[in-house]
Write a protein that holds these residues in place. Structure first.
Motif, PDB file in Angstrom:
ATOM      1  N   ILE A 104     -17.634  -9.746 -29.014  1.00 39.07           N
ATOM      2  CA  ILE A 104     -16.405  -9.491 -28.273  1.00 39.07           C
ATOM      3  C   ILE A 104     -16.227 -10.563 -27.212  1.00 39.07           C
ATOM      4  O   ILE A 104     -17.193 -11.197 -26.786  1.00 39.07           O
ATOM      5  CB  ILE A 104     -16.426  -8.095 -27.619  1.00 39.07           C
ATOM      6  N   PRO A 105     -14.999 -10.805 -26.786  1.00 43.56           N
ATOM      7  CA  PRO A 105     -14.758 -11.866 -25.800  1.00 43.56           C
ATOM      8  C   PRO A 105     -15.246 -11.462 -24.421  1.00 43.56           C
ATOM      9  O   PRO A 105     -15.591 -10.308 -24.163  1.00 43.56           O
ATOM     10  CB  PRO A 105     -13.233 -12.015 -25.826  1.00 43.56           C
TER      11      PRO A 105
ATOM     12  N   TYR B 244     -15.811 -16.280 -39.248  1.00 40.65           N
ATOM     13  CA  TYR B 244     -15.793 -15.729 -37.890  1.00 40.65           C
ATOM     14  C   TYR B 244     -16.485 -14.374 -37.810  1.00 40.65           C
ATOM     15  O   TYR B 244     -16.562 -13.783 -36.736  1.00 40.65           O
ATOM     16  CB  TYR B 244     -14.355 -15.615 -37.380  1.00 40.65           C
ATOM     17  N   HIS B 245     -16.978 -13.889 -38.942  1.00 40.04           N
ATOM     18  CA  HIS B 245     -17.804 -12.681 -38.928  1.00 40.04           C
ATOM     19  C   HIS B 245     -19.268 -13.032 -38.670  1.00 40.04           C
ATOM     20  O   HIS B 245     -20.092 -12.133 -38.479  1.00 40.04           O
ATOM     21  CB  HIS B 245     -17.692 -11.951 -40.262  1.00 40.04           C
ATOM     22  N   GLU B 246     -19.599 -14.317 -38.639  1.00 43.50           N
ATOM     23  CA  GLU B 246     -20.947 -14.774 -38.339  1.00 43.50           C
ATOM     24  C   GLU B 246     -21.105 -15.000 -36.834  1.00 43.50           C
ATOM     25  O   GLU B 246     -20.141 -14.916 -36.074  1.00 43.50           O
ATOM     26  CB  GLU B 246     -21.236 -16.070 -39.108  1.00 43.50           C
TER      27      GLU B 246
ATOM     28  N   LEU C 203     -12.270 -22.113 -26.991  1.00 42.30           N
ATOM     29  CA  LEU C 203     -12.072 -21.829 -28.401  1.00 42.30           C
ATOM     30  C   LEU C 203     -13.035 -20.750 -28.879  1.00 42.30           C
ATOM     31  O   LEU C 203     -12.680 -19.918 -29.727  1.00 42.30           O
ATOM     32  CB  LEU C 203     -12.251 -23.115 -29.218  1.00 42.30           C
ATOM     33  N   MET C 204     -14.253 -20.749 -28.336  1.00 43.95           N
ATOM     34  CA  MET C 204     -15.208 -19.695 -28.649  1.00 43.95           C
ATOM     35  C   MET C 204     -14.640 -18.329 -28.256  1.00 43.95           C
ATOM     36  O   MET C 204     -14.703 -17.354 -29.018  1.00 43.95           O
ATOM     37  CB  MET C 204     -16.520 -19.948 -27.903  1.00 43.95           C
ATOM     38  N   GLU C 205     -14.071 -18.253 -27.055  1.00 38.76           N
ATOM     39  CA  GLU C 205     -13.502 -17.000 -26.580  1.00 38.76           C
ATOM     40  C   GLU C 205     -12.295 -16.591 -27.425  1.00 38.76           C
ATOM     41  O   GLU C 205     -12.085 -15.406 -27.702  1.00 38.76           O
ATOM     42  CB  GLU C 205     -13.096 -17.131 -25.112  1.00 38.76           C
TER      43      GLU C 205
ATOM     44  N   GLU D 109     -21.724 -18.023 -31.558  1.00 43.99           N
ATOM     45  CA  GLU D 109     -22.502 -18.749 -30.554  1.00 43.99           C
ATOM     46  C   GLU D 109     -23.464 -19.743 -31.197  1.00 43.99           C
ATOM     47  O   GLU D 109     -23.878 -20.714 -30.567  1.00 43.99           O
ATOM     48  CB  GLU D 109     -23.294 -17.766 -29.694  1.00 43.99           C
ATOM     49  N   ALA D 110     -23.821 -19.499 -32.464  1.00 42.86           N
ATOM     50  CA  ALA D 110     -24.773 -20.375 -33.141  1.00 42.86           C
ATOM     51  C   ALA D 110     -24.132 -21.638 -33.703  1.00 42.86           C
ATOM     52  O   ALA D 110     -24.831 -22.539 -34.157  1.00 42.86           O
ATOM     53  CB  ALA D 110     -25.463 -19.600 -34.268  1.00 42.86           C
TER      54      ALA D 110
END
Length: 658
Positions: free
Chosen positions: A359-360, A308-310, A322-324, A313-314
């Motif tokens: 950031i969300p 999750y440090h990557e 779930l992205m948010e 969006e890719a």
């Protein structure tokens, strides 16, 4: 002759036919009932005392994990996997992206026997001591006040409802039966696809799909609720019972987390439970506790292991909600790392050079006091300074995550600059950081900024707390920047004194208005210790120097009033009591402040001592050598050194060293 099959507990108690499907029968699946099959359904209880040769009911068939190939989690560009994926045929591509990198474990691989049995025992002890329905009511009452778990917010109410309906079996080994079911569910991967919504996703760990992570989130919420609600007759009326419930729910939250981690199945729910468990320990053990520090390190490790440090969006096939949620997790964990590192004076562990800072979006996920997520997601990384906000953004945990991470980004830059303080470009870099900080503050919608005194704000308790914390975050960035530029901490200049005065005044307002505030992401004790103590320390240093050019522009009467209120509220025990985790730090600081106030009032009718006199100057020089040279240290060592100031030694004997 067909063997006799036992009905599940839900069907048996309802006296309805059960189709005996495992692990969930059709009736329970359709009605969302919790489907539990007793370990020994046809065994009759013996009235006589069992002999030494008889054995108790068998425990669930937990087998310690024997998988020789652990889940590696995220593997970056320097790993072997990055090389081999270029020569892997298309037919061998994994669909791991659709399951969050988790794989279902076969039954013989699940769990750690010792952990599960301990967790089951704590569960039985807790539920035979405190009624589960009352704990659910406590959480719902807490939620109704506007509070929530910051990251697990979308799931807390559902977790409370699911868990409250879960334990209804009176079997002798009911706790082991449920432990087995929770363990089985926790080993299942969390599936998702592009068009999935939040409700469909959460169905995988609610009701009869309840997992140990679900248990952990619920009891983390119970523990947090006991901190904010001091009197709840269904569960506790005195502090001892309140503490005992908090201790037990925290312990069960710990076991629930450790059991789920032992399965080696990384997933989003597990990371959420892990973060909330860390926050619980920061309240229960204190922000200076090594236990809390280690918990934060574990959360950071899981963040990196899940990738999750990557750039999120890719990654393909991830639904927007779930992205948010993942961006919120990154933002909160990143900012917690910076804030705790600064508070303790230790190196941060999440370096922005190795993270795609994200950031969300401005709005929050659906909740009791928020609106449906809308707006464009904003990213802010080392190559992209886009930190725009939706103009209609409202206070909420998502907005708090976003703003805290933006401020933490600047704090990390200040931290890096501290390591290069002798660099000739230090002033220029500091000026650029200050410009960014002011730009960020002006970019924050007016609806999210505190424009004046907190006592004149007429908004909801949650909003008022949010506005106060957002302002404190901004002031803290400026404070750290000015602190960095000081030649020595014993010579504070006017800009840092003015910033410290604003921080202290706002913290004192939060103390006085604490009954009109609802935790929007940080508790009152954190505001007092993290923002109030450094501000008070700098102000005392300035007043003790008694230099005209540094004190003539200070509103001394207001400063002394704020310091007096600060001391009084700590001393009478309204915000912290003996035995509380941060009591030692706050009590030592307030003792030193009180001695200064006593000294000031005793000398108010006398002419100020000439700071240029030989005796006074020599005393100050000796004291300055004792003061910690770590510009970031405002913990017990700083206050002990400040207590040794020559102006305070005549008032009272120095504080005993610990």
């Amino acid at each position: 002759m067909a063997s006799r099959l036992a009905a599940c507990e839900a069907c048996r108690k309802a006296k309805l036919a059960c189709d005996h499907q495992q692990p969930v029968c059709s009736r329970c699946r359709n009605g969302k009932f919790v489907c539990i099959y007793r370990t020994t359904p046809f065994k009759r209880k013996r009235i006589e005392k069992p002999s030494n040769l008889s054995s108790p009911d068998p425990s669930p068939s937990f087998t310690p994990r024997r998988n020789p190939y652990p889940n590696p989690g995220y593997l970056g560009s320097s790993s072997h996997a990055a090389i081999f994926k270029h020569i892997t045929t298309d037919g061998d591509q994994s669909a791991g992206a659709q399951t969050g990198g988790s794989e279902a474990l076969s039954p013989q691989w699940v769990g750690d026997n010792h952990l599960v049995l301990q967790g089951a025992d704590v569960l039985r002890h807790l539920l035979t001591t405190y009624p589960l329905s009352a704990m659910k009511e406590l959480v719902m009452f807490w939620l109704a006040k506007g509070a929530n778990l910051a990251l697990a917010e979308p799931f807390v109410a559902q977790c409370a409802e699911s868990v409250s309906q879960l334990f209804a079996v009176n079997d002798e080994n009911w706790h082991l039966m449920y432990a087995r079911r929770l363990l089985h569910n926790s080993a299942q991967p969390l599936q998702f696809h592009q068009s999935m919504n939040l409700s469909e996703f959460s169905m995988q760990f609610m009701d009869h799909n309840c997992r140990w992570e679900t248990i952990g989130i619920f009891f983390a919420a119970v523990s947090r609720a006991t901190i904010d609600i001091s009197f709840f007759p269904l569960l506790y009326t005195v502090a001892e019972d309140q503490y005992n419930l908090r201790r037990l729910t925290t312990k069960l939250s710990d076991f629930a987390l450790e059991i789920s981690l032992s399965l080696d199945c990384l997933n989003d729910l597990q990371l959420i439970a892990q973060y909330e468990n860390f926050i619980v320990h920061s309240y229960v053990d204190g922000d200076q506790s090594y236990h809390s520090w280690r918990k934060l390190g574990d959360v950071i490790s899981s963040t990196f292991a899940m990738g999750y440090h990557e750039n999120l969006e890719a990654k393909p096939g991830i639904p927007r909600f779930l992205m948010e949620l993942r961006k919120s997790a990154f933002a909160r964990i990143y900012s917690a790392d910076k804030n705790i590192a600064i508070f303790l004076g230790r190196p941060p562990r999440m370096n922005k050079r190795f993270c795609h800072f994200q950031i969300p979006s401005c709005q929050m996920a659906p909740s009791s006091h928020s609106h449906t997520t809308t707006g464009t997601t904003a990213s802010y990384n080392r190559n992209n300074n886009d930190h725009s906000w939706d103009l209609d953004s409202k206070p909420g945990y998502r907005a708090d995550s976003r703003w805290s991470a933006l401020c933490a980004f600047l704090k990390e830059e200040i931290w890096e600059l501290l390591q290069d303080k002798q660099d000739a470009a230090c002033l220029q870099r500091a000026s650029a950081i200050q410009h960014k900080a002011e730009e960020q503050w002006l970019a924050l919608p007016a609806n999210l900024r505190l424009g004046g005194s907190l006592k004149h704000c007429t908004r909801t308790p949650f909003d008022r707390d949010f506005l106060a914390h957002a302002r404190l975050q901004h002031l803290h960035v400026l404070f750290l920047l000015r602190l960095l530029l000081l030649n020595t901490m014993t010579e504070p200049d006017i800009p840092i004194i003015e910033t410290a005065g604003q921080m202290l005044a706002l913290v004192v307002e939060c103390i006085l208005l604490r009954d009109q505030l609802t935790n929007s992401g940080t508790g009152l004790i954190w505001k007092v210790a993290y923002y109030g103590l450094p501000a008070a320390g700098i102000i005392l240093l300035a007043l003790l120097k008694q230099h005209t050019h540094t004190t003539q522009n200070i509103a001394r009467t207001k400063i002394l009033q704020d310091l007096s209120v600060f001391v009084a509220e700590v001393q009478i025990g309204t915000i912290v009591r003996p035995g509380d985790p941060n009591y030692a730090l706050l009590s030592k600081a307030t003792q030193t402040i009180q001695r200064f106030l006593d000294s000031f009032h005793s000398d108010s009718g006398q002419a100020p001592t000439d700071p240029g006199s030989h005796e006074e100057g020599a005393g100050n020089d000796d004291w300055a050598a004792l003061l910690s040279q770590d510009l970031w240290d405002f913990e017990a060592g700083f206050w002990q050194s400040l207590a040794d100031h020559p102006a305070l030694l005549a008032v009272d004997p120095p504080l005993p060293r610990v």
